[in-house]
Scaffold this active site. Structure first.
Site, PDB file in Angstrom:
ATOM      1  N   CYS A   2     -10.430   7.590 -13.450  1.00  0.00           N
ATOM      2  CA  CYS A   2     -11.534   8.154 -14.216  1.00  0.00           C
ATOM      3  C   CYS A   2     -12.862   7.583 -13.698  1.00  0.00           C
ATOM      4  O   CYS A   2     -12.952   6.424 -13.317  1.00  0.00           O
ATOM      5  CB  CYS A   2     -11.453   7.865 -15.706  1.00  0.00           C
ATOM      6  SG  CYS A   2      -9.981   8.548 -16.480  1.00  0.00           S
ATOM      7  N   ARG A  27     -11.970   9.261  -8.155  1.00  0.00           N
ATOM      8  CA  ARG A  27     -11.363   8.439  -9.203  1.00  0.00           C
ATOM      9  C   ARG A  27     -10.529   9.262 -10.189  1.00  0.00           C
ATOM     10  O   ARG A  27      -9.831   8.708 -11.036  1.00  0.00           O
ATOM     11  CB  ARG A  27     -12.444   7.695  -9.990  1.00  0.00           C
ATOM     12  CG  ARG A  27     -13.293   6.788  -9.129  1.00  0.00           C
ATOM     13  CD  ARG A  27     -14.305   6.072  -9.977  1.00  0.00           C
ATOM     14  NE  ARG A  27     -13.668   5.137 -10.870  1.00  0.00           N
ATOM     15  CZ  ARG A  27     -13.376   3.889 -10.558  1.00  0.00           C
ATOM     16  NH1 ARG A  27     -13.680   3.420  -9.381  1.00  0.00           N
ATOM     17  NH2 ARG A  27     -12.791   3.109 -11.420  1.00  0.00           N
ATOM     18  N   TRP A  76      -8.773  11.277 -14.882  1.00  0.00           N
ATOM     19  CA  TRP A  76      -7.421  11.187 -14.332  1.00  0.00           C
ATOM     20  C   TRP A  76      -6.546  10.913 -15.547  1.00  0.00           C
ATOM     21  O   TRP A  76      -6.609   9.834 -16.139  1.00  0.00           O
ATOM     22  CB  TRP A  76      -7.353  10.044 -13.327  1.00  0.00           C
ATOM     23  CG  TRP A  76      -6.061   9.944 -12.583  1.00  0.00           C
ATOM     24  CD1 TRP A  76      -5.732  10.561 -11.409  1.00  0.00           C
ATOM     25  CD2 TRP A  76      -4.909   9.176 -12.950  1.00  0.00           C
ATOM     26  NE1 TRP A  76      -4.457  10.220 -11.036  1.00  0.00           N
ATOM     27  CE2 TRP A  76      -3.926   9.378 -11.948  1.00  0.00           C
ATOM     28  CE3 TRP A  76      -4.607   8.344 -14.028  1.00  0.00           C
ATOM     29  CZ2 TRP A  76      -2.676   8.786 -11.998  1.00  0.00           C
ATOM     30  CZ3 TRP A  76      -3.349   7.742 -14.075  1.00  0.00           C
ATOM     31  CH2 TRP A  76      -2.402   7.970 -13.060  1.00  0.00           C
ATOM     32  N   ASN A 102     -12.842   4.795 -19.402  1.00  0.00           N
ATOM     33  CA  ASN A 102     -11.960   4.636 -18.245  1.00  0.00           C
ATOM     34  C   ASN A 102     -11.032   3.481 -18.572  1.00  0.00           C
ATOM     35  O   ASN A 102     -11.493   2.418 -18.958  1.00  0.00           O
ATOM     36  CB  ASN A 102     -12.827   4.333 -17.008  1.00  0.00           C
ATOM     37  CG  ASN A 102     -12.005   3.859 -15.827  1.00  0.00           C
ATOM     38  OD1 ASN A 102     -10.824   4.194 -15.713  1.00  0.00           O
ATOM     39  ND2 ASN A 102     -12.631   3.083 -14.962  1.00  0.00           N
ATOM     40  N   GLY A 103      -9.721   3.705 -18.445  1.00  0.00           N
ATOM     41  CA  GLY A 103      -8.767   2.632 -18.740  1.00  0.00           C
ATOM     42  C   GLY A 103      -7.680   3.124 -19.678  1.00  0.00           C
ATOM     43  O   GLY A 103      -7.488   4.326 -19.851  1.00  0.00           O
ATOM     44  N   GLU A 485       3.629   1.643   5.874  1.00  0.00           N
ATOM     45  CA  GLU A 485       2.293   2.179   5.665  1.00  0.00           C
ATOM     46  C   GLU A 485       2.190   3.610   6.216  1.00  0.00           C
ATOM     47  O   GLU A 485       1.602   4.485   5.586  1.00  0.00           O
ATOM     48  CB  GLU A 485       1.248   1.249   6.312  1.00  0.00           C
ATOM     49  CG  GLU A 485      -0.183   1.713   6.219  1.00  0.00           C
ATOM     50  CD  GLU A 485      -0.710   1.904   4.791  1.00  0.00           C
ATOM     51  OE1 GLU A 485      -0.020   1.544   3.818  1.00  0.00           O
ATOM     52  OE2 GLU A 485      -1.821   2.454   4.666  1.00  0.00           O
ATOM     53  N   LYS A 489       1.226   6.943   3.959  1.00  0.00           N
ATOM     54  CA  LYS A 489       0.145   7.871   4.311  1.00  0.00           C
ATOM     55  C   LYS A 489       0.687   9.302   4.294  1.00  0.00           C
ATOM     56  O   LYS A 489       0.053  10.209   3.773  1.00  0.00           O
ATOM     57  CB  LYS A 489      -0.444   7.571   5.710  1.00  0.00           C
ATOM     58  CG  LYS A 489      -1.239   6.288   5.809  1.00  0.00           C
ATOM     59  CD  LYS A 489      -2.650   6.401   5.293  1.00  0.00           C
ATOM     60  CE  LYS A 489      -2.849   5.963   3.892  1.00  0.00           C
ATOM     61  NZ  LYS A 489      -2.724   4.605   3.477  1.00  0.00           N
ATOM     62  N   GLU A 492       1.472  10.454   0.577  1.00  0.00           N
ATOM     63  CA  GLU A 492       0.388  10.603  -0.398  1.00  0.00           C
ATOM     64  C   GLU A 492      -0.553  11.751  -0.095  1.00  0.00           C
ATOM     65  O   GLU A 492      -1.084  12.365  -1.009  1.00  0.00           O
ATOM     66  CB  GLU A 492      -0.370   9.286  -0.625  1.00  0.00           C
ATOM     67  CG  GLU A 492      -1.195   8.800   0.523  1.00  0.00           C
ATOM     68  CD  GLU A 492      -1.914   7.490   0.204  1.00  0.00           C
ATOM     69  OE1 GLU A 492      -2.273   7.244  -0.953  1.00  0.00           O
ATOM     70  OE2 GLU A 492      -2.117   6.690   1.140  1.00  0.00           O
ATOM     71  N   HIS A 508      23.543   1.808   6.985  1.00  0.00           N
ATOM     72  CA  HIS A 508      24.195   1.368   5.742  1.00  0.00           C
ATOM     73  C   HIS A 508      24.068   2.402   4.636  1.00  0.00           C
ATOM     74  O   HIS A 508      24.127   2.063   3.462  1.00  0.00           O
ATOM     75  CB  HIS A 508      23.655   0.004   5.323  1.00  0.00           C
ATOM     76  CG  HIS A 508      23.935  -1.053   6.340  1.00  0.00           C
ATOM     77  ND1 HIS A 508      25.169  -1.658   6.464  1.00  0.00           N
ATOM     78  CD2 HIS A 508      23.177  -1.541   7.339  1.00  0.00           C
ATOM     79  CE1 HIS A 508      25.146  -2.503   7.474  1.00  0.00           C
ATOM     80  NE2 HIS A 508      23.939  -2.449   8.033  1.00  0.00           N
ATOM     81  N   LYS A 607      -8.209   6.762  -6.687  1.00  0.00           N
ATOM     82  CA  LYS A 607      -8.513   5.712  -5.713  1.00  0.00           C
ATOM     83  C   LYS A 607      -8.181   4.311  -6.221  1.00  0.00           C
ATOM     84  O   LYS A 607      -7.531   3.537  -5.557  1.00  0.00           O
ATOM     85  CB  LYS A 607      -9.983   5.814  -5.312  1.00  0.00           C
ATOM     86  CG  LYS A 607     -10.432   4.763  -4.315  1.00  0.00           C
ATOM     87  CD  LYS A 607      -9.905   5.056  -2.932  1.00  0.00           C
ATOM     88  CE  LYS A 607     -10.334   4.038  -1.909  1.00  0.00           C
ATOM     89  NZ  LYS A 607      -9.456   4.104  -0.731  1.00  0.00           N
TER      90      LYS A 607
HETATM   91  C1  AGP Z   1      -3.137   3.772  -0.338  1.00  0.00           C
HETATM   92  O1  AGP Z   1      -3.587   4.763   0.486  1.00  0.00           O
HETATM   93  C2  AGP Z   1      -3.391   3.949  -1.776  1.00  0.00           C
HETATM   94  N1  AGP Z   1      -4.653   4.460  -2.071  1.00  0.00           N
HETATM   95  C3  AGP Z   1      -2.924   2.816  -2.651  1.00  0.00           C
HETATM   96  O2  AGP Z   1      -1.603   2.496  -2.289  1.00  0.00           O
HETATM   97  C4  AGP Z   1      -3.769   1.526  -2.682  1.00  0.00           C
HETATM   98  O3  AGP Z   1      -3.647   0.820  -1.485  1.00  0.00           O
HETATM   99  C5  AGP Z   1      -3.316   0.688  -3.880  1.00  0.00           C
HETATM  100  O4  AGP Z   1      -3.499   1.431  -5.048  1.00  0.00           O
HETATM  101  C6  AGP Z   1      -4.028  -0.628  -3.975  1.00  0.00           C
HETATM  102  O5  AGP Z   1      -5.390  -0.454  -4.210  1.00  0.00           O
HETATM  103  P1  AGP Z   1      -6.405  -1.662  -4.087  1.00  0.00           P
HETATM  104  O6  AGP Z   1      -6.391  -2.080  -2.651  1.00  0.00           O
HETATM  105  O7  AGP Z   1      -7.732  -1.090  -4.495  1.00  0.00           O
HETATM  106  O8  AGP Z   1      -5.925  -2.744  -4.983  1.00  0.00           O
END
Ligand code: AGP
Length: 612
Positions: A2, A27, A76, A102-103, A485, A489, A492, A508, A607
């Site tokens: 948010c 956000r 969000w 927000n929260g 990683e 990517k 997501e 396995h 984000k």
């Molecule tokens: C990765 O592309 C994501 N946006 C997500 O996994 C992110 O790295 C994670 O939420 C941690 O966020 P931060 O680094 O702001 O704590």
């Protein structure tokens, strides 16, 4: 999660609010809303389901709403599905209090029942409506002003929040309160701005206040006063934001993500330059002296998502280079068990935003246990940066795309630098090795540029396989961390089901999923493990997989096995992640573009995850 904005000045608020919200859409973006008031007139509230442009169309880009004091929100969803009814702002029954949030308010059910007993009614399924009505309840019950009523509500609310609230009887003021969710306030002349993140207000002011945890602010036109939860005034120093507004714009690129991928050499160069002084590493700005590092017996790295993957890569480097035991934990798991921590541990919390709820909770847990904490953080003034005993700032600049790239790369530099310094103070490397590792580190930005030059090949490959349904990323050692990683990517932003596997583990069970045409990416940057991973790649190929290989120049034997190979420049194998991740970021990016998806704002994501 948010985004909140607010404006109090002499211009038309709604236009400024929409502009600010457009910078915060990363956000949350399932619905949005505005509340604006014009002097003493009643507040106008407009909300819309869907992206911000729906709200902009509904209000003629804000021009249809008259008033120069207002708040806005992009959502969000947590409690209640995305809908106009659940969109913020929320308002009390008699329109006395209106606010955005927000929260997450954890005890909202209990508070709602209390308010229902006092004849309040509810039109939405949100926890926010409960918070707004709770403030209204206290205002009426105790016949007190906004600061007192907000403070009383804060003592009852459990959870995390950043709240921006307006009151009928105080038409020229906005009130703000915060606990564990970010909020920044900026002033310039006769105007005051507030937002969840700096880019939303940077066009208007660089003079910002980071309101502290459990503090309240009263915002007039060009003024900001702060109070603690006991309603006592507190003095806050303002900070000058030094980075450029352009850093938060697309600058000619189609998406923020591809712009940020290209900014990685700079993010890495800047972060290295901040700690390498006269040919040696100087961590004094982060408060890490050699004596202090020498006293550390083991390291615990705690983080979420990509930051956790940085920790995994860092574990291999630190253990092997510095000979120090390293544990890497997901913050969401760490915080709810009873982790074994030793007084001589160093707990490192890695976070781009510095606001991730689980990472923040993990940091607090370590602090409560009296363990020394270090935050590796990108956002200046964020909660983790402020609460950690020591903070290492990565210099990636503002990162807007939901999928992290340049912050991840800058975090890697932080863990390499720590590994090298730990190795030095523990006597694990001689002066020559120390010097050569620093030299090699400094070559990374140029080598990253070289990887980026090869992007067309990856674009071609991504377009060819844009219909992929399942993917596997496999590797051993550091290559497994890189695979994790790369796979994240892909998932997501491209919505392709993808899994990262330790190459030796496939047999396995998981290899049964491999069938004709399954796309498998084999990461082979570690010479010691190269042949082993090649064998695992051959095993999946013989079961029908289509193979992409990722290795360093010179390892051409991979072409006997892989159908398509991407090469990266040679570097110290400790630092291979920094180069190998770029083709995988590009693969995820171009696949998402080829599938016509929203690269910068993937579905269901936000984000910074400020709720657990
Ligand atoms: C990765 O592309 C994501 N946006 C997500 O996994 C992110 O790295 C994670 O939420 C941690 O966020 P931060 O680094 O702001 O704590």
């Amino acid at each position: 999660m948010c985004g909140i904005v607010g404006y109090n000045g002499n211009r038309n608020a709604a236009e400024i609010l929409l502009e600010g919200l457009s910078k915060l859409e990363y956000r949350g973006y399932d619905s949005a809303g505005l509340a604006v008031r014009n002097g003493t007139s009643d507040v106008e509230v407009v909300k819309a389901k869907g992206r911000l442009r729906v709200l902009a169309e509904k209000t003629n880009d804000g021009k249809a709403l008259k008033g120069n004091c207002g708040i806005g929100h992009t959502r969000w969803a947590t409690h209640g599905e995305p809908s106009e009814k659940n969109a913020h702002p929320h308002i009390s029954d008699d329109r006395n209090v209106v606010g955005v949030h927000n929260g997450i308010i954890e005890n909202y059910q209990e508070l709602k029942e209390k308010l229902l007993r006092h004849q309040y009614t509810f039109y939405s399924n949100t926890d926010t409506e409960v918070a707004i009505k709770l403030i209204d309840y206290y205002m009426k019950k105790y016949q007190e002003g906004p600061i007192d009523s907000i403070a009383r509500a804060m003592t009852r609310i459990k959870g995390s929040y950043a709240l921006a609230v307006m009151f009928k009887e105080y038409p020229e003021e906005i009130y703000v309160a915060r606990k564990d969710s970010p909020m920044v306030i900026g002033t310039k002349g006769e105007e005051t701005f507030l937002a969840s993140d700096v880019p939303a207000i940077l066009k208007y002011t660089r003079n910002v206040y980071y309101i502290g945890n459990q503090q309240i602010a009263r915002l007039g036109k060009g003024s900001a006063e702060f109070y603690d939860i006991d309603r006592e005034p507190v003095e806050l120093e303002s900070t000058e934001v030094t980075w450029d507004a352009e850093a938060a714009e697309k600058g000619g690129f189609e998406h923020f993500m591809i712009k940020e991928i290209h900014e990685q050499p700079k993010a890495v160069r800047d972060t290295i330059a901040s700690v390498v002084k006269e040919d040696s590493i100087d961590l004094s700005e982060a408060g890490l002296s050699d004596e202090l590092l020498a006293g550390v017996h083991s390291v615990v790295i705690v983080a979420c998502g990509s930051a956790y993957h940085v920790g995994l890569a860092g574990q291999y480097v630190m253990e092997s280079l510095a000979g120090i035991p390293v544990r890497v934990e997901l913050a969401s798991e760490f915080r709810y068990r009873d982790p074994l921590l030793d007084p001589k541990d160093l707990v490192i919390v890695i976070s781009q935003s510095g606001e991730t709820a689980d990472s923040l909770a993990a940091l607090r847990l370590a602090k409560e246990r009296g363990i020394m904490t270090l935050g590796i953080v990108n956002v200046v003034g964020s909660s983790i940066a402020r609460e950690a005993d020591r903070t290492f700032y990565t210099l990636a600049g503002p990162e807007i795309a939901v999928a992290t790239t340049k912050a991840y790369s800058a975090q890697l530099i932080a863990v390499y630098v720590l590994a090298i310094q730990l190795a030095k103070v523990r006597g694990k490397i001689d002066a020559e090795t120390y010097r050569s590792l620093i030299d090699e580190l400094q070559t990374l930005p140029k080598k990253m540029d070289r990887v980026l030059e090869d992007k067309e090949r990856i674009q071609w490959f991504a377009a060819k396989y844009s219909n992929a349904k399942d993917m596997f990323f496999i590797g051993r050692g550091i290559d497994y961390a890189i695979s994790m990683e790369g796979s994240l990517k892909m998932k997501e932003i491209s919505y392709v089901h993808s899994e990262a596997y330790a190459a030796g583990e496939l047999k396995h069970g998981t290899i049964s999923l491999v069938e004709d045409g399954t796309l498998v990416v084999g990461v082979c940057t570690q010479s010691r493990l190269y042949e082993k991973t090649l064998s695992n790649m051959a095993e999946v190929k013989s079961r029908g997989a289509y193979l992409m290989g990722l290795t360093s120049y010179g390892n051409y034997a991979i072409e006997d096995t892989a159908d398509f190979t991407v090469y990266i420049p040679r570097t110290s194998e400790y630092f291979a992640t920094s180069l190998a991740i770029i083709p995988l970021q590009l693969l995820g990016y171009y696949l998402s573009v080829a599938r016509g998806l929203n690269v910068d704002k993937p579905r269901n994501l936000a984000k910074s995850v400020t709720v657990e």
